[in-house]
Design a protein around this motif. Structure first.
Motif, PDB file in Angstrom:
ATOM      1  N   LYS A   1       0.031   6.290   4.305  1.00 26.94           N
ATOM      2  CA  LYS A   1      -1.352   6.906   4.638  1.00 26.94           C
ATOM      3  C   LYS A   1      -1.268   6.778   4.306  1.00 26.94           C
ATOM      4  CE  LYS A   1      -1.196   8.065   5.049  1.00 26.94           C
ATOM      5  NZ  LYS A   1      -1.319   8.340   5.943  1.00 26.94           N
ATOM      6  N   LYS A   2      -1.045   5.052   4.853  1.00 29.89           N
ATOM      7  CA  LYS A   2      -2.561   5.713   5.254  1.00 29.89           C
ATOM      8  C   LYS A   2      -1.372   6.399   6.144  1.00 29.89           C
ATOM      9  CE  LYS A   2       0.113   2.626   4.444  1.00 29.89           C
ATOM     10  NZ  LYS A   2      -0.073   3.089   4.294  1.00 29.89           N
ATOM     11  N   LEU A   3      -2.825   8.677   8.573  1.00 31.19           N
ATOM     12  CA  LEU A   3      -3.900   8.818   7.884  1.00 31.19           C
ATOM     13  C   LEU A   3      -3.810  10.145   8.059  1.00 31.19           C
ATOM     14  CD1 LEU A   3      -5.012   6.049   9.420  1.00 31.19           C
ATOM     15  CD2 LEU A   3      -3.741   5.497   8.135  1.00 31.19           C
ATOM     16  N   VAL A   4      -3.693  10.706   7.556  1.00 29.36           N
ATOM     17  CA  VAL A   4      -2.327  10.869   7.889  1.00 29.36           C
ATOM     18  C   VAL A   4      -2.405  10.809   9.315  1.00 29.36           C
ATOM     19  CG1 VAL A   4      -0.373  12.182   7.442  1.00 29.36           C
ATOM     20  CG2 VAL A   4      -2.027  11.886   5.746  1.00 29.36           C
TER      21      VAL A   4
ATOM     22  N   VAL B   1      -1.369   3.270   8.226  1.00 31.66           N
ATOM     23  CA  VAL B   1      -1.615   1.837   8.120  1.00 31.66           C
ATOM     24  C   VAL B   1      -2.614   1.604   7.013  1.00 31.66           C
ATOM     25  CG1 VAL B   1      -2.502  -0.176   9.284  1.00 31.66           C
ATOM     26  CG2 VAL B   1      -1.164   1.450  10.550  1.00 31.66           C
ATOM     27  N   VAL B   2      -2.235   0.839   6.015  1.00 33.57           N
ATOM     28  CA  VAL B   2      -3.124   0.563   4.887  1.00 33.57           C
ATOM     29  C   VAL B   2      -3.913  -0.690   5.192  1.00 33.57           C
ATOM     30  CG1 VAL B   2      -3.269   0.113   2.440  1.00 33.57           C
ATOM     31  CG2 VAL B   2      -1.477   1.606   3.307  1.00 33.57           C
ATOM     32  N   LEU B   3      -5.233  -0.565   5.251  1.00 31.16           N
ATOM     33  CA  LEU B   3      -6.090  -1.718   5.458  1.00 31.16           C
ATOM     34  C   LEU B   3      -6.495  -2.257   4.108  1.00 31.16           C
ATOM     35  CD1 LEU B   3      -8.365  -0.300   8.264  1.00 31.16           C
ATOM     36  CD2 LEU B   3      -6.357  -1.730   8.523  1.00 31.16           C
ATOM     37  N   GLY B   4      -5.899  -3.325   3.684  1.00 27.63           N
ATOM     38  CA  GLY B   4      -6.180  -3.862   2.360  1.00 27.63           C
ATOM     39  C   GLY B   4      -6.117  -5.361   2.372  1.00 27.63           C
ATOM     40  N   LEU B   5      -5.722  -5.925   1.253  1.00 32.07           N
ATOM     41  CA  LEU B   5      -5.621  -7.367   1.168  1.00 32.07           C
ATOM     42  C   LEU B   5      -4.478  -7.846   2.028  1.00 32.07           C
ATOM     43  CD1 LEU B   5      -6.021  -7.907  -2.652  1.00 32.07           C
ATOM     44  CD2 LEU B   5      -7.748  -8.150  -0.894  1.00 32.07           C
ATOM     45  N   GLY B   6      -4.622  -9.026   2.543  1.00 35.83           N
ATOM     46  CA  GLY B   6      -3.509  -9.644   3.231  1.00 35.83           C
ATOM     47  C   GLY B   6      -3.517  -9.313   4.708  1.00 35.83           C
ATOM     48  N   THR B   7      -2.645 -10.000   5.458  1.00 33.92           N
ATOM     49  CA  THR B   7      -2.530  -9.787   6.879  1.00 33.92           C
ATOM     50  C   THR B   7      -1.280  -8.982   7.150  1.00 33.92           C
ATOM     51  OG1 THR B   7      -3.547 -11.923   7.230  1.00 33.92           O
ATOM     52  CG2 THR B   7      -2.382 -10.984   9.089  1.00 33.92           C
ATOM     53  N   MET B   8      -1.359  -8.044   8.074  1.00 34.86           N
ATOM     54  CA  MET B   8      -0.198  -7.240   8.375  1.00 34.86           C
ATOM     55  C   MET B   8       0.620  -7.932   9.456  1.00 34.86           C
ATOM     56  SD  MET B   8      -1.902  -3.530   8.455  1.00 34.86           S
ATOM     57  CE  MET B   8      -3.215  -3.129   7.349  1.00 34.86           C
ATOM     58  N   VAL B   9       1.914  -7.999   9.242  1.00 38.29           N
ATOM     59  CA  VAL B   9       2.781  -8.742  10.130  1.00 38.29           C
ATOM     60  C   VAL B   9       4.147  -8.085  10.336  1.00 38.29           C
ATOM     61  CG1 VAL B   9       2.962 -11.166  10.695  1.00 38.29           C
ATOM     62  CG2 VAL B   9       1.997 -10.514   8.536  1.00 38.29           C
ATOM     63  N   THR B  10       4.928  -8.419  11.428  1.00 36.17           N
ATOM     64  CA  THR B  10       6.304  -7.916  11.605  1.00 36.17           C
ATOM     65  C   THR B  10       7.191  -8.877  12.351  1.00 36.17           C
ATOM     66  OG1 THR B  10       5.464  -6.708  13.447  1.00 36.17           O
ATOM     67  CG2 THR B  10       6.230  -5.418  11.580  1.00 36.17           C
ATOM     68  N   ALA B  11       8.435  -8.452  12.588  1.00 38.89           N
ATOM     69  CA  ALA B  11       9.375  -9.364  13.188  1.00 38.89           C
ATOM     70  C   ALA B  11      10.281  -8.743  14.212  1.00 38.89           C
ATOM     71  CB  ALA B  11      10.195  -9.961  12.086  1.00 38.89           C
TER      72      ALA B  11
ATOM     73  N   TRP C   1       9.019  -2.046   7.298  1.00 37.39           N
ATOM     74  CA  TRP C   1       8.201  -2.826   6.373  1.00 37.39           C
ATOM     75  C   TRP C   1       6.730  -2.455   6.433  1.00 37.39           C
ATOM     76  CZ3 TRP C   1      10.839  -8.299   7.037  1.00 37.39           C
ATOM     77  CH2 TRP C   1      12.013  -8.315   6.250  1.00 37.39           C
ATOM     78  N   LEU C   2       6.338  -1.624   7.385  1.00 38.22           N
ATOM     79  CA  LEU C   2       4.968  -1.130   7.445  1.00 38.22           C
ATOM     80  C   LEU C   2       4.880   0.269   6.845  1.00 38.22           C
ATOM     81  CD1 LEU C   2       2.033  -1.462   8.234  1.00 38.22           C
ATOM     82  CD2 LEU C   2       2.612  -0.631  10.518  1.00 38.22           C
ATOM     83  N   ASN C   3       5.681   1.186   7.355  1.00 40.73           N
ATOM     84  CA  ASN C   3       5.691   2.558   6.865  1.00 40.73           C
ATOM     85  C   ASN C   3       7.083   2.911   6.364  1.00 40.73           C
ATOM     86  OD1 ASN C   3       2.948   3.313   7.537  1.00 40.73           O
ATOM     87  ND2 ASN C   3       3.580   3.168   9.667  1.00 40.73           N
ATOM     88  N   ARG C   4       7.213   3.111   5.065  1.00 42.67           N
ATOM     89  CA  ARG C   4       8.522   3.285   4.430  1.00 42.67           C
ATOM     90  C   ARG C   4       9.008   4.725   4.433  1.00 42.67           C
ATOM     91  NH1 ARG C   4      13.304   3.494   3.156  1.00 42.67           N
ATOM     92  NH2 ARG C   4      14.187   2.536   1.272  1.00 42.67           N
TER      93      ARG C   4
ATOM     94  N   ASN D   1       3.320  -3.691   5.184  1.00 40.29           N
ATOM     95  CA  ASN D   1       2.453  -3.005   4.237  1.00 40.29           C
ATOM     96  C   ASN D   1       1.936  -4.005   3.205  1.00 40.29           C
ATOM     97  OD1 ASN D   1       1.556  -1.351   1.943  1.00 40.29           O
ATOM     98  ND2 ASN D   1       2.457   0.340   3.083  1.00 40.29           N
ATOM     99  N   PRO D   2       0.625  -4.033   2.961  1.00 38.22           N
ATOM    100  CA  PRO D   2       0.071  -5.006   2.016  1.00 38.22           C
ATOM    101  C   PRO D   2       0.641  -4.911   0.611  1.00 38.22           C
ATOM    102  CG  PRO D   2      -1.688  -4.078   3.352  1.00 38.22           C
ATOM    103  CD  PRO D   2      -0.453  -3.297   3.667  1.00 38.22           C
ATOM    104  N   MET D   3       1.231  -3.777   0.236  1.00 41.34           N
ATOM    105  CA  MET D   3       1.795  -3.697  -1.112  1.00 41.34           C
ATOM    106  C   MET D   3       2.890  -4.737  -1.301  1.00 41.34           C
ATOM    107  SD  MET D   3       4.469  -0.557  -1.652  1.00 41.34           S
ATOM    108  CE  MET D   3       3.605   0.749  -0.848  1.00 41.34           C
TER     109      MET D   3
END
Length: 556
Positions: A2-5, A9-19, A71-74, A148-150
């Motif tokens: 929180k994001k939301l809580v 998921v933070v909606l910001g710059l960049g594309t969100m991706v995983t593996a 890598w999305l929510n730490r 996470n976009p960070m």
């Protein structure tokens, strides 16, 4: 990250991706396929009982079939205890100390980082953890999804990142390892680069190198993850529970708590009453109220950067209109004057919500004390609508994507406030993917949004004219160019006085544009079974990695 809580998921710059992809199973722990017992049969008297954290990053709900990728929510106890980062922040997220790293240096121009790793680090399967794992993790996260976009925002400034991401180069030239020393070369300074490395979890290359980066976050590795943290996974019964025990490969102080049981529960209050929960964090008012009544449980309120705000779709659903009702600045002002934010915050989120007027909280030294406070004034709101020649015959499409009852109650009240101004309002919950509904379909005028931010940069990045920024779809790239210089400054400078002046400039810009309307910030509360658990250190933002001095926690 929180994001939301309800969802971090933070909606910001960049594309969100995983593996994802199958991981080697060279581990000596119990089989993850043992489903013979249920959570209720596990004795938690001498263990710390916590709730499962799924892909949303929030505790609670059923235990899944896999652990979530990090890598999305730490944040979350299970995550920070199983996986480490190069650095470990304090509870306030204002200072980092080396963790996997031993030391580091930064060049005078802020472009070159040299990080020396500690010696004799190991993964929990006994394999060496080296600087090569760090280099591989940085390279891979840039091509992954559900990220996470960070991480993508900061690592995209590494030399050669653009060609590496696009596939025109088969190497990331700005990152290298020589023995236990990692060298990172940036194309421009990134003020919070060490802070970001303090959140970024390192993955084991030897177990994931053959996995498609687009699948890493959901691969079979997460059925029984091998980490590098203080605790390791001892037993996992998918759908029921998991058990963590101290890792014998961890090179730090040994923890005093010998077992952690992770359970699923839809009702944390009931779980606490039954003795199946000892530690929990929430921003749900009903849960806060219920847990306060459980004998022995003590509340620890935490102020965090978790924003709730309205976003205005000034370009309409076609993305090329400037005659949308929200395109008029005075209409946006009228909406803020027409909503009694303080009354709603107090009635729906008692003790949790703090009114904010800009992206900087009023308690912060960088806050613009001259910012409009938009105290409830329906008379002024109606005057502004009249001055804007607002068409009261049109219907305003008011939307939200949260499914919890508090959000529904809040938005129902907002809709009524707007109707009290004479507006026709159609209130609906988005039915599809939130990101698509907000930034692709765009069939709304006003929407409720949340942001769990690591720092102020996350909030102000939403004003970036970068074409990869989702918000250009509803606000227009040309309208955001004015923010670019100060966003760039904020991302590069570390000097406190310069950061303060830059934040002030950004607040002035958002006050003049009002593309998003701050409502309030939601705090979070930890609840601890004080009859059983003795804490050490300070509690901090549960959505991020930080030093909670967990090795000194004890079971009474």
């Amino acid at each position: 990250m929180k994001k939301l809580v309800t969802a971090c998921v933070v909606l910001g710059l960049g594309t969100m991706v995983t593996a994802c992809s199958p991981a080697n199973s060279s581990q000596s722990n119990s089989s993850p396929n043992n489903t013979s017992s249920s959570s209720s049969s596990v004795n938690g008297n001498n263990a710390l009982n916590i709730l499962w954290i799924g892909s949303s990053g929030a505790p609670g709900g059923p235990v899944g079939s896999k652990f979530p990728g990090l890598w999305l929510n730490r944040g979350g106890l299970q995550n920070v205890l199983m996986f480490r980062s190069l650095f470990l922040p304090n509870a306030a997220l204002t200072k980092e100390t080396p963790d996997l790293a031993k030391s580091y240096s930064v060049s005078s121009n802020g472009l070159t980082y040299k990080i020396t790793m500690k010696n004799h680090l190991k993964w929990q399967d006994g394999k060496p953890l080296t600087a090569k794992d760090v280099v591989w993790s940085i390279k891979t996260v840039l091509k992954a999804t559900l990220v996470n976009p960070m991480y993508t925002n900061s690592f995209s400034e590494i030399k050669g990142a653009k060609s590496w991401i696009s596939g025109t180069s088969n190497s990331l030239s700005g990152v290298s390892a020589n023995g236990n020393v990692i060298t990172i070369n940036l194309v421009k300074p990134v003020a919070d680069f060490i802070d970001v490395l303090g959140q970024f979890p390192i993955y084991p290359e030897h177990l994931l190198k053959n996995v498609n980066p687009l699948q890493i976050g959901t691969s079979s590795f997460w059925k029984h993850p091998i980490g590098d943290g203080m605790y390791k996974l001892s037993k996992f019964v998918p759908g029921n529970y998991a058990i963590l025990v101290p890792s014998n490969t961890y090179n730090g102080p040994k923890p005093k708590i010998k077992k952690i049981i992770i359970r699923g529960a839809s009702n944390p209050v009931l779980a606490a009453q039954k003795g199946n929960l000892d530690l929990y964090n929430t921003n749900n008012p009903q849960e806060v109220s219920g847990l306060k009544s459980v004998k022995g449980f003590v509340e620890h309120p935490i102020n965090i950067l978790y924003y709730r705000y309205l976003i205005f779709n000034i370009k309409g659903d076609k993305g090329n209109k400037n005659d949308d009702p929200m395109a008029n600045y005075k209409v946006r002002q009228a909406i803020l004057y027409g909503i009694n934010r303080r009354k709603l915050a107090k009635s729906i989120y008692p003790s949790l919500a703090r009114i904010n007027n800009t992206g900087v909280p009023s308690s912060n030294a960088a806050y613009d004390s001259s910012a409009p406070t938009y105290s409830y004034n329906p008379t002024k709101a109606k005057q502004l609508l009249k001055q804007a020649h607002f068409n009261f015959g049109q219907t305003i499409k008011l939307r939200y994507y949260y499914s919890d009852q508090n959000s529904k109650n809040f938005m129902t009240a907002v809709a009524q406030y707007l109707r009290n101004l004479g507006m026709k309002v159609n209130l609906q919950q988005f039915q599809g993917n939130a990101t698509d509904d907000l930034f692709k379909v765009r069939n709304y005028d006003i929407a409720l949004k949340g942001l769990s931010a690591f720092n102020f940069q996350n909030w102000y990045n939403e004003y970036s004219p970068n074409p990869n920024n989702f918000f250009t779809k509803i606000w227009g790239k040309s309208n955001l160019v004015k923010f670019n210089a100060d966003i760039k400054k904020l991302s590069e400078i570390r000097n406190p006085a310069q950061r303060k002046s830059t934040l002030l400039a950004l607040q002035k810009l958002e006050e003049k544009t009002l593309y998003k309307a701050p409502l309030f910030m939601l705090g979070n509360s930890y609840f601890v079974n004080n009859n059983k658990v003795k804490l050490a250190g300070k509690l901090g933002n549960p959505w991020y990695n930080y030093n909670m001095d967990f090795q000194n926690w004890t079971i009474k």
